[in-house]
Design an enzyme around this catalytic site. Structure first.
Site, PDB file in Angstrom:
ATOM      1  CD  GLU B  52      -1.807  -2.203   1.812  1.00 17.95           C
ATOM      2  OE1 GLU B  52      -0.530  -2.573   2.125  1.00 17.95           O
ATOM      3  OE2 GLU B  52      -2.695  -3.056   1.753  1.00 17.95           O
ATOM      4  CG  PHE B 114      -9.323 -10.032  10.705  1.00 22.86           C
ATOM      5  CD1 PHE B 114      -7.975 -10.417  11.191  1.00 22.86           C
ATOM      6  CD2 PHE B 114      -9.504 -10.004   9.404  1.00 22.86           C
ATOM      7  CE1 PHE B 114      -7.034 -10.749  10.393  1.00 22.86           C
ATOM      8  CE2 PHE B 114      -8.472 -10.325   8.433  1.00 22.86           C
ATOM      9  CZ  PHE B 114      -7.416 -10.819   9.111  1.00 22.86           C
ATOM     10  CD  GLN B 115      -7.037  -7.689   7.192  1.00 22.37           C
ATOM     11  OE1 GLN B 115      -8.125  -7.191   6.331  1.00 22.37           O
ATOM     12  NE2 GLN B 115      -5.933  -7.942   6.611  1.00 22.37           N
ATOM     13  CE  LYS B 164     -16.900  -7.161   3.199  1.00 27.71           C
ATOM     14  NZ  LYS B 164     -16.183  -8.344   3.617  1.00 27.71           N
ATOM     15  CG  MET B 475      22.455  12.991   3.742  1.00 28.01           C
ATOM     16  SD  MET B 475      23.664  14.051   2.865  1.00 28.01           S
ATOM     17  CE  MET B 475      22.612  14.543   1.435  1.00 28.01           C
TER      18      MET B 475
END
Lengths: 157, 570
Positions: B52, B114-115, B164, B475
């Site tokens: 993502e 969940f999630q 959902k 760097m």
């Protein structure tokens, strides 16, 4: 550092309090008092925020960036009426009962519930007067005290 | 007659079509699955990222290259948390982004389902604004509002979280209308009084500098800027985000000031008597210690975001407005005036000759990034888009690449997000399939998001990647050399693992390698010929190289470290 009072008109939407509070705290500023409630306009709430800052300019600008914040006014203490509500529960006994109630009512507090060993007072007024009441009743043993946060309104149009 | 009912998911897809979104980036998962079903039948191109974070940077690259909204879609929980870096990145660099995330069903919210993650809370400080939708009927309206907020005023990311059950709720399509947002009214037109004051200061200035940044590019004000600078002979410096806003190579362009800016750009500000700052935010990478910044200058500061004005430096003339309107106003007010800046421009040009950017590329020695960049630019198209990671290579590109057009330089300026280059390049190529998109990256950065090379291969996105492999976090190593007595704690990667050529080939790209000076031209020619798939060039470079000039963090821009010998000044 001096005390600053911000009067913030917001849309009454979920999360708006969290957005305002986090914008202020992100810059490391403390909020001394915060009160939120509805206004006379449908869907608009007013937050009164009291904070101690050198300058509120940057915070005001950051708050103004929030989509749900409509208007911010910094109130001038000279032309502002302030009020706060307090509920205080104090211990009493037969010996102290009269003196406690007398002291409280002379300070402008109203007794709203008195039991055999406790009394509850309600008071509305300037924050410094609420401080006075608290100090006055402290020797008797304050069991619990809640203050509603300061609200303020400008006296001029 | 009532319209046919649609699911919330169908409304999401239909709203995107309604807003003429042609390409989105994302990765499906449980809570967002309902939205992926109607997407299957939609003409919208969905590019499937491998992570993502990658999808978010792709949307950013798309937006930075086009100046239009980038759209990313992700699932709940980890899908949303993985978006926090690109969202914050877009917030810092003012990139217009719309993120749509799935959320667990309304009744499960707050139950550690969940999630589940508290996406709106987590992204509150990472977005310009965010929403949790509680009724499917709101979907078209909120998505339109979200686009409006993301693309107007100071652009930025907006997230819309949709549970959902709301995606499955059947409702009617209600035509969205751009209603008035009472708390959101960006000021576009500057106050004419302020423009007058600014013009008066400019007329009197002897050593003016136009200090311009990303705001010019967002406002598409580069032509107006060109007119202002050339008509009235005002020298220009362009910040990291503003590279390309004014063409390099023009005699008035002194390019990038600041920590790794060139000596002349940094010093021009210090010597200036008037800073005309437009679409910039006095970032610490430009100002160093602001106490010592442009001490002799009065400041005109124009920005579309009032919160930027006076944040770091109190200007003599504050102007809130869109860069294009501000500059147009200034040109009108300055009409007919003759600024006496010839001596000043000559002084700066002499300085540029006396303190050039320099490097030495030995015939048989290790490759130097600036040399490789200059060779690549000779071979690539004028309108090629350069997409960078973060670190030494980013600074060298900004210093040595000639940017002549806006939106041809994409990088992570504010947040400094390593791993930005490859996915952002994919986003840019998705917007412009026929342009050369050059992802110029460091090895440390590349390893952070290199799985997106598979996305490029499978989606037929023929980006050209150059990995400058110095086997180190360059760097970090540079700072350890200067500030930590050569104690290279956790900065060494290794030149040999992975085998970048084999890695590229395994991911469906062509892999090439350059080691010596004699390789450079022929390898780049080969790279630029390949247009049917992505190609990766590993370029082995010297780990000992350091980026100069340099002004250490918190230092004064009066003390510019020009080279290694100069480090004794510290």
């Amino acid at each position: 550092m001096s005390e600053r009072i911000l009067s913030v008109l917001v849309e009454d939407k979920p999360g708006v309090l969290a957005r305002v509070a986090s914008t202020i705290s992100r810059r490391g500023f403390n909020i001394n008092s915060l009160a939120v409630g509805p206004t006379n306009i449908q869907g608009r709430s007013k937050m009164t925020i009291v904070t101690e800052l050198e300058s509120v300019e940057q915070v005001k600008k950051q708050l103004n960036k929030l989509i749900n914040v409509i208007k911010i006014v910094e109130l001038d203490p000279e032309n502002t009426i302030e009020s706060e509500v307090l509920l205080l529960k104090v211990s009493i006994n037969k010996d102290t009962q009269t003196s406690v109630i007398e002291k409280a009512s002379l300070s402008g507090a109203k007794s709203v519930d008195v039991g055999s060993d406790y009394a509850v007072f309600e008071m509305t007024g300037a924050s410094k007067d609420l401080d006075k009441l608290e100090n006055l009743l402290k020797p008797f043993g304050i069991i619990e005290m809640i203050r509603g946060g300061r609200i303020a309104i400008q006296t001029k149009l | 007659m009532s319209e046919e009912k649609l699911s919330g998911a169908e409304l999401v897809v239909r709203s995107l079509e309604y807003m003429n979104i042609s390409t989105i980036f994302g990765l499906p998962g449980g809570a967002i699955l309902p939205a992926y079903d109607p997407l299957y039948d939609s003409p919208i191109r969905h590019i499937l990222a491998r992570h993502e974070q990658g999808s978010g940077h792709m949307a950013e690259g798309y937006a930075q290259a086009t100046g239009e909204l980038g759209v990313v879609i992700a699932t709940s929980g980890p899908g949303a948390t993985n978006l926090i870096t690109p969202l914050t990145n877009a917030l810092m660099d003012s990139t217009p982004l719309l993120a749509i995330t799935g959320q667990v069903a309304s009744e499960a919210i707050g139950n550690d389902a969940f999630q589940e993650a508290y996406t709106v809370g987590l992204t509150m400080a990472a977005t310009k604004h965010n929403y949790l939708i509680t009724n499917a009927e709101e979907i078209p309206q909120i998505l339109l509002e979200a686009r409006h907020i993301a693309t107007t005023g100071r652009p930025g990311p907006v997230l819309v979280d949709i549970p959902k059950d709301i995606l499955n709720q059947k409702v009617e399509w209600i035509e969205p209308k751009l209603v008035d947002l009472p708390g959101y009214k960006p000021t576009l037109e500057p106050n004419p009084k302020m423009i007058n004051q600014a013009a008066d200061l400019i007329k009197k200035a002897e050593k003016p500098i136009l200090y311009v940044g990303g705001g010019i590019i967002h406002s598409k004000a580069n032509e107006e800027l060109f007119e202002l600078a050339t008509k009235f002979q005002i020298p220009v410096v362009t910040t990291l985000m503003g590279r390309g806003a004014f063409p390099d190579g023009n005699e008035l362009c002194f390019e990038m000031p600041g920590m790794h800016g060139n000596y002349t750009a940094t010093t021009s500000i210090q010597k200036s008597d008037l800073l005309i700052a437009i679409g910039v935010r006095f970032d610490d990478r430009v100002t160093a210690n602001p106490k010592f910044f442009a001490q002799n200058a009065k400041v005109i500061h124009a920005d579309i975001d009032p919160a930027e004005i006076g944040k770091i430096r109190e200007p003599e003339v504050p102007i809130v407005g869109d860069a294009k309107s501000v500059i147009t106003g200034l040109i009108e007010r300055l009409e007919g005036s003759d600024l006496k800046t010839t001596d000043w421009i000559n002084e700066l040009n002499q300085m540029k000759k006396d303190y050039p950017l320099s490097y030495i590329q030995e015939e048989k020695g290790p490759l130097k990034v600036p040399f490789v960049l200059e060779e690549l630019q000779k071979l690539s198209d004028e309108d090629a888009i350069v997409v960078s990671g973060v670190g030494q290579h980013q600074m060298w590109i900004s210093q040595h690449w000639n940017f002549t057009q806006p939106n041809t330089w994409l990088n992570s300026g504010g947040l400094g997000t390593m791993g930005y280059s490859l996915p952002a390049a994919i986003g840019a190529q998705a917007a412009y399939p026929d342009r050369q998109i050059l992802a110029l990256d460091g090895d440390g950065c590349f390893q952070m998001t290199c799985q997106e090379l598979i996305t490029a291969s499978t989606e037929n996105i023929p980006i050209k990647i150059v990995v400058f492999n110095n086997g180190n976090h360059g760097m970090v190593r540079q700072w350890q050399k200067i500030f930590y007595k050569n104690r290279f704690s956790a900065s060494e990667l290794t030149h040999h693992t992975p085998d970048y050529v084999a890695l590229a080939e395994s991911m469906g790209a062509t892999g090439l390698r350059m080691i010596e000076k004699s390789d450079v031209k022929k390898v780049f020619e080969k790279m630029l010929e390949i247009n049917d798939k992505p190609v990766l060039v590993e370029c082995i470079v010297d780990p000992e190289d350091m980026v100069f000039p340099m002004v250490p963090a918190g230092g004064s821009n009066d003390v510019v470290i020009l080279n290694e010998d100069d480090l004794k000044k510290l």
